[in-house]
Scaffold this active site. Structure first.
Site, PDB file in Angstrom:
ATOM      1  N   HIS A   8       0.849  -1.199   0.000  1.00 14.83           N
ATOM      2  CA  HIS A   8       0.000   0.000   0.000  1.00 14.83           C
ATOM      3  C   HIS A   8       0.883   1.247   0.000  1.00 14.83           C
ATOM      4  O   HIS A   8       0.376   2.357   0.022  1.00 14.83           O
ATOM      5  CB  HIS A   8      -0.877   0.036   1.256  1.00 14.83           C
ATOM      6  CG  HIS A   8      -1.994  -0.957   1.242  1.00 14.83           C
ATOM      7  ND1 HIS A   8      -2.994  -0.938   0.298  1.00 14.83           N
ATOM      8  CD2 HIS A   8      -2.265  -2.007   2.042  1.00 14.83           C
ATOM      9  CE1 HIS A   8      -3.838  -1.924   0.533  1.00 14.83           C
ATOM     10  NE2 HIS A   8      -3.418  -2.601   1.579  1.00 14.83           N
ATOM     11  N   ASN A   9       2.195   1.022   0.055  1.00 15.13           N
ATOM     12  CA  ASN A   9       3.135   2.137   0.179  1.00 15.13           C
ATOM     13  C   ASN A   9       3.504   2.665  -1.215  1.00 15.13           C
ATOM     14  O   ASN A   9       4.231   2.027  -1.967  1.00 15.13           O
ATOM     15  CB  ASN A   9       4.371   1.626   0.937  1.00 15.13           C
ATOM     16  CG  ASN A   9       5.391   2.725   1.177  1.00 15.13           C
ATOM     17  OD1 ASN A   9       5.548   3.639   0.378  1.00 15.13           O
ATOM     18  ND2 ASN A   9       6.111   2.614   2.286  1.00 15.13           N
ATOM     19  N   ASP A  68       9.407  -7.192   2.583  1.00 18.94           N
ATOM     20  CA  ASP A  68       9.395  -6.779   3.975  1.00 18.94           C
ATOM     21  C   ASP A  68      10.809  -6.324   4.293  1.00 18.94           C
ATOM     22  O   ASP A  68      11.775  -6.964   3.863  1.00 18.94           O
ATOM     23  CB  ASP A  68       8.958  -7.925   4.882  1.00 18.94           C
ATOM     24  CG  ASP A  68       8.444  -7.398   6.210  1.00 18.94           C
ATOM     25  OD1 ASP A  68       7.386  -6.753   6.217  1.00 18.94           O
ATOM     26  OD2 ASP A  68       9.115  -7.592   7.249  1.00 18.94           O
ATOM     27  N   THR A  69      10.898  -5.216   4.996  1.00 19.46           N
ATOM     28  CA  THR A  69      12.215  -4.628   5.266  1.00 19.46           C
ATOM     29  C   THR A  69      12.365  -4.329   6.744  1.00 19.46           C
ATOM     30  O   THR A  69      11.390  -3.967   7.399  1.00 19.46           O
ATOM     31  CB  THR A  69      12.372  -3.315   4.458  1.00 19.46           C
ATOM     32  OG1 THR A  69      12.323  -3.625   3.080  1.00 19.46           O
ATOM     33  CG2 THR A  69      13.687  -2.615   4.774  1.00 19.46           C
ATOM     34  N   PHE A 148      11.781   7.996   2.808  1.00 20.76           N
ATOM     35  CA  PHE A 148      10.774   7.755   3.842  1.00 20.76           C
ATOM     36  C   PHE A 148      11.411   6.979   4.998  1.00 20.76           C
ATOM     37  O   PHE A 148      12.597   6.632   4.948  1.00 20.76           O
ATOM     38  CB  PHE A 148       9.571   6.984   3.259  1.00 20.76           C
ATOM     39  CG  PHE A 148       9.901   5.585   2.804  1.00 20.76           C
ATOM     40  CD1 PHE A 148      10.519   5.360   1.595  1.00 20.76           C
ATOM     41  CD2 PHE A 148       9.577   4.485   3.592  1.00 20.76           C
ATOM     42  CE1 PHE A 148      10.834   4.064   1.178  1.00 20.76           C
ATOM     43  CE2 PHE A 148       9.873   3.194   3.182  1.00 20.76           C
ATOM     44  CZ  PHE A 148      10.510   2.985   1.976  1.00 20.76           C
ATOM     45  N   GLY A 149      10.602   6.719   6.009  1.00 26.16           N
ATOM     46  CA  GLY A 149      11.058   5.889   7.133  1.00 26.16           C
ATOM     47  C   GLY A 149      12.325   6.433   7.771  1.00 26.16           C
ATOM     48  O   GLY A 149      12.438   7.617   8.096  1.00 26.16           O
ATOM     49  N   TYR A 150      13.311   5.563   7.937  1.00 26.51           N
ATOM     50  CA  TYR A 150      14.553   5.909   8.621  1.00 26.51           C
ATOM     51  C   TYR A 150      15.588   6.548   7.684  1.00 26.51           C
ATOM     52  O   TYR A 150      16.740   6.754   8.094  1.00 26.51           O
ATOM     53  CB  TYR A 150      15.168   4.649   9.247  1.00 26.51           C
ATOM     54  CG  TYR A 150      14.298   3.995  10.317  1.00 26.51           C
ATOM     55  CD1 TYR A 150      14.420   4.340  11.656  1.00 26.51           C
ATOM     56  CD2 TYR A 150      13.344   3.031   9.978  1.00 26.51           C
ATOM     57  CE1 TYR A 150      13.631   3.743  12.633  1.00 26.51           C
ATOM     58  CE2 TYR A 150      12.540   2.425  10.940  1.00 26.51           C
ATOM     59  CZ  TYR A 150      12.693   2.792  12.263  1.00 26.51           C
ATOM     60  OH  TYR A 150      11.905   2.204  13.227  1.00 26.51           O
ATOM     61  N   LYS A 171      19.502   5.987  -4.574  1.00 28.03           N
ATOM     62  CA  LYS A 171      19.165   5.088  -3.459  1.00 28.03           C
ATOM     63  C   LYS A 171      18.930   3.668  -3.981  1.00 28.03           C
ATOM     64  O   LYS A 171      19.412   2.697  -3.404  1.00 28.03           O
ATOM     65  CB  LYS A 171      17.925   5.606  -2.715  1.00 28.03           C
ATOM     66  CG  LYS A 171      17.540   4.721  -1.543  1.00 28.03           C
ATOM     67  CD  LYS A 171      16.243   5.154  -0.866  1.00 28.03           C
ATOM     68  CE  LYS A 171      15.767   4.060   0.095  1.00 28.03           C
ATOM     69  NZ  LYS A 171      14.429   4.281   0.624  1.00 28.03           N
ATOM     70  N   HIS A 176      19.079  -1.607  -0.275  1.00 24.50           N
ATOM     71  CA  HIS A 176      18.621  -2.963   0.047  1.00 24.50           C
ATOM     72  C   HIS A 176      17.514  -3.434  -0.881  1.00 24.50           C
ATOM     73  O   HIS A 176      17.575  -4.521  -1.448  1.00 24.50           O
ATOM     74  CB  HIS A 176      18.139  -2.972   1.506  1.00 24.50           C
ATOM     75  CG  HIS A 176      17.323  -1.770   1.862  1.00 24.50           C
ATOM     76  ND1 HIS A 176      17.877  -0.507   1.920  1.00 24.50           N
ATOM     77  CD2 HIS A 176      16.005  -1.603   2.104  1.00 24.50           C
ATOM     78  CE1 HIS A 176      16.935   0.373   2.212  1.00 24.50           C
ATOM     79  NE2 HIS A 176      15.785  -0.269   2.319  1.00 24.50           N
TER      80      HIS A 176
HETATM   81  P1  IMP Z   1       8.241  -2.558   5.356  1.00 22.41           P
HETATM   82  O1  IMP Z   1       8.219  -3.909   5.938  1.00 22.41           O
HETATM   83  O2  IMP Z   1       8.917  -2.518   4.031  1.00 22.41           O
HETATM   84  O3  IMP Z   1       6.900  -1.907   5.348  1.00 22.41           O
HETATM   85  O4  IMP Z   1       9.170  -1.663   6.254  1.00 22.41           O
HETATM   86  C1  IMP Z   1       9.025  -1.594   7.653  1.00 22.41           C
HETATM   87  C2  IMP Z   1       9.493  -0.249   8.129  1.00 22.41           C
HETATM   88  O5  IMP Z   1      10.894  -0.136   7.861  1.00 22.41           O
HETATM   89  C3  IMP Z   1       8.839   0.944   7.453  1.00 22.41           C
HETATM   90  O6  IMP Z   1       7.750   1.413   8.175  1.00 22.41           O
HETATM   91  C4  IMP Z   1       9.923   1.981   7.428  1.00 22.41           C
HETATM   92  O7  IMP Z   1       9.889   2.705   8.625  1.00 22.41           O
HETATM   93  C5  IMP Z   1      11.182   1.171   7.402  1.00 22.41           C
HETATM   94  N1  IMP Z   1      11.723   1.100   6.030  1.00 22.41           N
HETATM   95  C6  IMP Z   1      11.482   0.161   5.079  1.00 22.41           C
HETATM   96  N2  IMP Z   1      12.177   0.426   3.971  1.00 22.41           N
HETATM   97  C7  IMP Z   1      12.856   1.562   4.224  1.00 22.41           C
HETATM   98  C8  IMP Z   1      13.753   2.346   3.446  1.00 22.41           C
HETATM   99  O8  IMP Z   1      14.071   2.066   2.290  1.00 22.41           O
HETATM  100  N3  IMP Z   1      14.249   3.435   4.040  1.00 22.41           N
HETATM  101  C9  IMP Z   1      13.946   3.797   5.322  1.00 22.41           C
HETATM  102  N4  IMP Z   1      13.109   3.114   6.078  1.00 22.41           N
HETATM  103  C10 IMP Z   1      12.570   1.996   5.538  1.00 22.41           C
END
Ligand code: IMP
Length: 189
Positions: A8-9, A68-69, A148-150, A171, A176
């Site tokens: 959804h992102n 998933d990250t 976004f995120g970190y 990026k 990753h």
């Molecule tokens: P997701 O599992 O990909 O949704 O990632 C989990 C969380 O890790 C997200 O809410 C972000 O805060 C962070 N995240 C994931 N990918 C990235 C990135 O590429 N850069 C920075 N933060 C990330």
């Protein structure tokens, strides 16, 4: 070939779309009318990626992939890891999470960290995993407004710009998600 990217992102969708060859038509959850709250209840990054593709396969019968990250900080025993999205609480914003991380790293010398992405692909009845890692470190003050995120506190090894100071292309080249995506692309080529 149509392939669902179970996210959804919008930031991630755009990032991944920019990496895929024209032969693959990327379809979003919105495109297939999926507004389900897909659970992320596993305790590993791999497990959560697999949960998402299983949900689409079971409920929509479509080939798809999900990522998933997690951000793994060495000095914090790899936290926040699988809990990266909700590090500061269930409805935490990126800013809340960053502040929590910086607070928990106060006084810590070893700032090394890595982003780990796992892509789970469900294709023709088979499940396959692809991994991408980006090594770096956590800086003590936010820099940059992109991403976004970190991203504002993550400085990839060998670079002097945080992810939030780089273009999407820069990026993706070293990141990753880009590395895991390259493995997915290689699988289809
Ligand atoms: P997701 O599992 O990909 O949704 O990632 C989990 C969380 O890790 C997200 O809410 C972000 O805060 C962070 N995240 C994931 N990918 C990235 C990135 O590429 N850069 C920075 N933060 C990330």
């Amino acid at each position: 070939m149509k392939l669902v990217f179970a996210t959804h992102n919008l930031n991630k969708f755009k990032e991944v779309q920019s990496l895929l060859p024209d032969t693959i038509e990327l379809v979003s959850l919105t495109d297939i009318g999926c507004y389900d709250d897909i659970p992320e209840t596993e305790t590993t990054i791999e497990g959560n990626a697999l949960l998402k593709v299983k949900h689409i396969k079971d409920n929509y019968g479509l080939d798809c992939f999900a990522d998933d990250t997690g951000l793994e900080v060495k000095a914090l025993n790899n936290a926040p890891g699988v809990y990266s999205a909700r590090y500061a609480g269930p409805n935490a914003s990126a800013e809340n999470n960053i502040n929590m991380l910086l607070e928990n790293m106060t006084g810590i010398q070893d700032r090394s960290a890595r982003f780990k992405t796992v892509i789970a692909l469900s294709f023709k009845g088979e499940d396959i995993l692809f991994e991408g890692i980006c090594q770096g470190s956590i800086i003590s003050q936010k820099r940059g407004a992109k991403g976004f995120g970190y991203d504002p506190i993550f400085l990839p090894d060998g670079k002097n710009q945080t992810f939030a100071e780089m273009t999407l292309k820069e990026k993706s080249t070293i990141g990753h998600r880009g590395k895991a995506m390259q493995k997915l692309i290689t699988y289809f080529s």
